[in-house]
Scaffold this motif. Structure first.
Motif, PDB file in Angstrom:
ATOM      1  N   LEU A   1       1.013  -1.264  -0.422  1.00 56.61           N
ATOM      2  CA  LEU A   1       0.188  -0.308   0.209  1.00 56.61           C
ATOM      3  C   LEU A   1       0.979   1.376  -0.076  1.00 56.61           C
ATOM      4  CD1 LEU A   1      -2.629  -0.914   2.382  1.00 56.61           C
ATOM      5  CD2 LEU A   1      -2.854  -0.940   0.261  1.00 56.61           C
ATOM      6  N   VAL A   2       2.224   1.235   0.216  1.00 53.53           N
ATOM      7  CA  VAL A   2       2.875   1.637   0.321  1.00 53.53           C
ATOM      8  C   VAL A   2       3.299   2.429  -1.201  1.00 53.53           C
ATOM      9  CG1 VAL A   2       5.059   3.602   1.541  1.00 53.53           C
ATOM     10  CG2 VAL A   2       4.320   2.129   2.812  1.00 53.53           C
ATOM     11  N   LYS A   3       3.921   1.142  -1.293  1.00 50.01           N
ATOM     12  CA  LYS A   3       5.006   1.579  -2.888  1.00 50.01           C
ATOM     13  C   LYS A   3       4.397   0.271  -4.146  1.00 50.01           C
ATOM     14  CE  LYS A   3       8.256   4.067  -4.856  1.00 50.01           C
ATOM     15  NZ  LYS A   3      10.249   4.942  -4.144  1.00 50.01           N
ATOM     16  N   VAL A   4       3.491  -1.020  -3.917  1.00 51.55           N
ATOM     17  CA  VAL A   4       3.428  -1.742  -4.555  1.00 51.55           C
ATOM     18  C   VAL A   4       4.238  -3.018  -4.185  1.00 51.55           C
ATOM     19  CG1 VAL A   4       3.011  -2.560  -7.075  1.00 51.55           C
ATOM     20  CG2 VAL A   4       1.950  -0.283  -6.237  1.00 51.55           C
ATOM     21  N   TRP A   5       5.568  -2.678  -4.302  1.00 47.24           N
ATOM     22  CA  TRP A   5       6.292  -4.123  -4.932  1.00 47.24           C
ATOM     23  C   TRP A   5       6.415  -4.789  -3.704  1.00 47.24           C
ATOM     24  CZ3 TRP A   5      10.947  -5.323  -2.141  1.00 47.24           C
ATOM     25  CH2 TRP A   5      10.651  -4.067  -1.459  1.00 47.24           C
ATOM     26  N   PRO A   6       6.101  -4.680  -2.721  1.00 46.70           N
ATOM     27  CA  PRO A   6       6.566  -5.707  -1.387  1.00 46.70           C
ATOM     28  C   PRO A   6       5.895  -7.045  -1.888  1.00 46.70           C
ATOM     29  CG  PRO A   6       6.875  -3.327  -0.999  1.00 46.70           C
ATOM     30  CD  PRO A   6       6.210  -3.165  -1.796  1.00 46.70           C
ATOM     31  N   ALA A   7       4.369  -6.100  -2.243  1.00 51.14           N
ATOM     32  CA  ALA A   7       2.956  -7.457  -2.782  1.00 51.14           C
ATOM     33  C   ALA A   7       4.271  -8.687  -3.404  1.00 51.14           C
ATOM     34  CB  ALA A   7       1.848  -7.484  -3.189  1.00 51.14           C
ATOM     35  N   LEU A   8       5.265  -8.489  -3.893  1.00 57.45           N
ATOM     36  CA  LEU A   8       5.818  -9.819  -4.060  1.00 57.45           C
ATOM     37  C   LEU A   8       6.702 -10.501  -3.237  1.00 57.45           C
ATOM     38  CD1 LEU A   8       7.251  -8.019  -7.412  1.00 57.45           C
ATOM     39  CD2 LEU A   8       5.595  -9.418  -7.662  1.00 57.45           C
TER      40      LEU A   8
END
Length: 413
Positions: A188-195
């Motif tokens: 929710l802060v910068k998308v990529w940590p969902a990976l």
């Protein structure tokens, strides 16, 4: 016995280094090294924009752009209509946080919070590395790798984002719900940590992590939508992004420029981008590359048959590398993400990514040469700038290919 509890095979298994408990000198040298390197980074930040650091004006993004957004956010709204605002709504609380620290300017508080997040990442990596069968190499990589980017990490909020990813990965195996919540917060802060959820072992761990991520992410979005106006305004600013000069596509256009291509560089959407014939085609090719990377990762997930304790770490690094090299934008702070994920990989003796981590380290060093030291050459498209970006992006591309190949072989039948 489920897939997630299968031990690594005894046949064709790689030879792992023997774990040695760090002695008192090693345990004392890590915090000392961290203090010295971070003091050096702070000194560089104080001399931002002066020779020989180039004219990048790295600090300007904090005291001008972030501080301006903070003012808007403090009045209960996201910066709707601002083409520079391209971040998910979770970035709002992160940018508001420095204003809550009394007695400091926004810039000072921002740097202080960044250093605090940096220290927590180092501590987490060291604590995990102190366990039996784990390694301190990850803590050392983070401690020594981040300064390769000079003072850039202190003036970007990517260290905080990387902290969410690092903590989530380190906690995923024992506390999958907590790992999922942290992945959602980072996304929710910068998308990529969902990976970081990509490599969660099949079965209970994966189900619990994904459910926690989806539930907590939805809940946080609802809270932010109630607390702030225009929380999704960032979506309208993404489609018009062009090809940044530091991206892989930008390197292609820079070399074409040397060969007579008539395009030029213009400041757009917070970055220097190429403008001219065929730029849209290069941007479209980048999007196709991103789709191809997603297909590769999905195929790996479906076909993978063997999980080791390092597989979630390796998969996260591989995924972020693939999406980085296919992006229309490769800012130097993206290397912060890769260094953090590489550090997590090195905490495990089962990782397949050691050579890739070395490549990331080299790319980080070249990134700081490209920006801010020799950014004028990169912007002007001189041979120095072209060759520098060719080397940096070549390393990232080669690292992505190597990473995926190692991940595939390490989890195949």
């Amino acid at each position: 016995m489920t897939l997630e509890t299968l031990p690594p095979p005894t046949t064709a298994a790689p030879v792992y280094a023997t774990w040695v408990r760090p002695g008192p000198l090693a345990r004392a040298s890590l915090p000392l090294t961290w203090l010295l390197t971070r003091a050096g980074m702070a000194v560089l930040l104080a001399f931002d924009g002066r020779a020989p650091l180039g004219t990048g004006g790295i600090a300007h993004e904090v005291y001008a752009l972030y501080a301006r957004w903070h003012t808007t956010l403090a009045h209960g709204a996201f910066p709707a209509g601002d083409p520079m605002w391209q971040y998910p709504p979770g970035a709002g609380p992160v940018l508001l946080a420095p204003g809550l620290i009394p007695g400091l300017t926004y810039f000072q508080a921002f740097v202080a919070l960044t250093l605090a997040a940096d220290a927590l990442v180092t501590l987490a990596l060291a604590r995990v590395g102190s366990r039996s069968g784990r390694s301190w190499a990850g803590a050392w990589l983070w401690t020594l790798g981040l300064p390769l980017l000079l003072h850039i990490p202190l003036a970007r909020y990517d260290v905080a984002v990387t902290a969410f990813a690092v903590f989530g990965l380190l906690l995923m195996a024992r506390f999958p719900r907590t790992g999922g919540v942290l992945a959602a917060c980072g996304a929710l802060v910068k998308v990529w940590p969902a990976l970081t959820l990509l490599g969660a072992p099949r079965g209970r761990t994966s189900r619990e992590a994904w459910r926690a991520a989806l539930a907590s992410g939805a809940a946080i979005l609802v809270v932010l939508a109630v607390a702030f106006r225009s929380p999704f305004s960032f979506l309208g600013e993404q489609g018009d992004r062009g090809v940044q000069i530091e991206s892989l596509g930008g390197t292609v256009l820079a070399l074409a420029r040397r060969a007579g291509w008539p395009g030029h560089v213009r400041y757009r959407f917070g970055a220097m981008e190429y403008v001219g014939p065929y730029v849209s085609s290069v941007a479209a090719a980048s999007l196709v590359g991103t789709a191809f990377a997603a297909a590769l990762l999905l195929t790996w997930r479906v076909k993978a048959r063997r999980w080791t304790p390092a597989t979630p770490f390796d998969a996260a690094l591989c995924a972020v590398l693939l999406f980085t090299v296919t992006s229309r934008v490769i800012s130097p702070q993206y290397l912060i993400w890769l260094l953090g994920l590489g550090a997590v990989c090195l905490t495990s003796r089962y990782t397949t990514q050691r050579p890739v981590v070395a490549i990331v380290m080299a790319a980080a060093g070249l990134s700081s040469l490209a920006y801010p030291v020799l950014y004028s050459d990169v912007e002007a498209g001189t041979w120095t700038g072209c060759l520098l970006m060719l080397a940096r992006n070549g390393l990232l591309l080669g690292g992505a290919v190597w990473s995926f190949r190692s991940l595939w072989k390490g989890t195949g039948e």
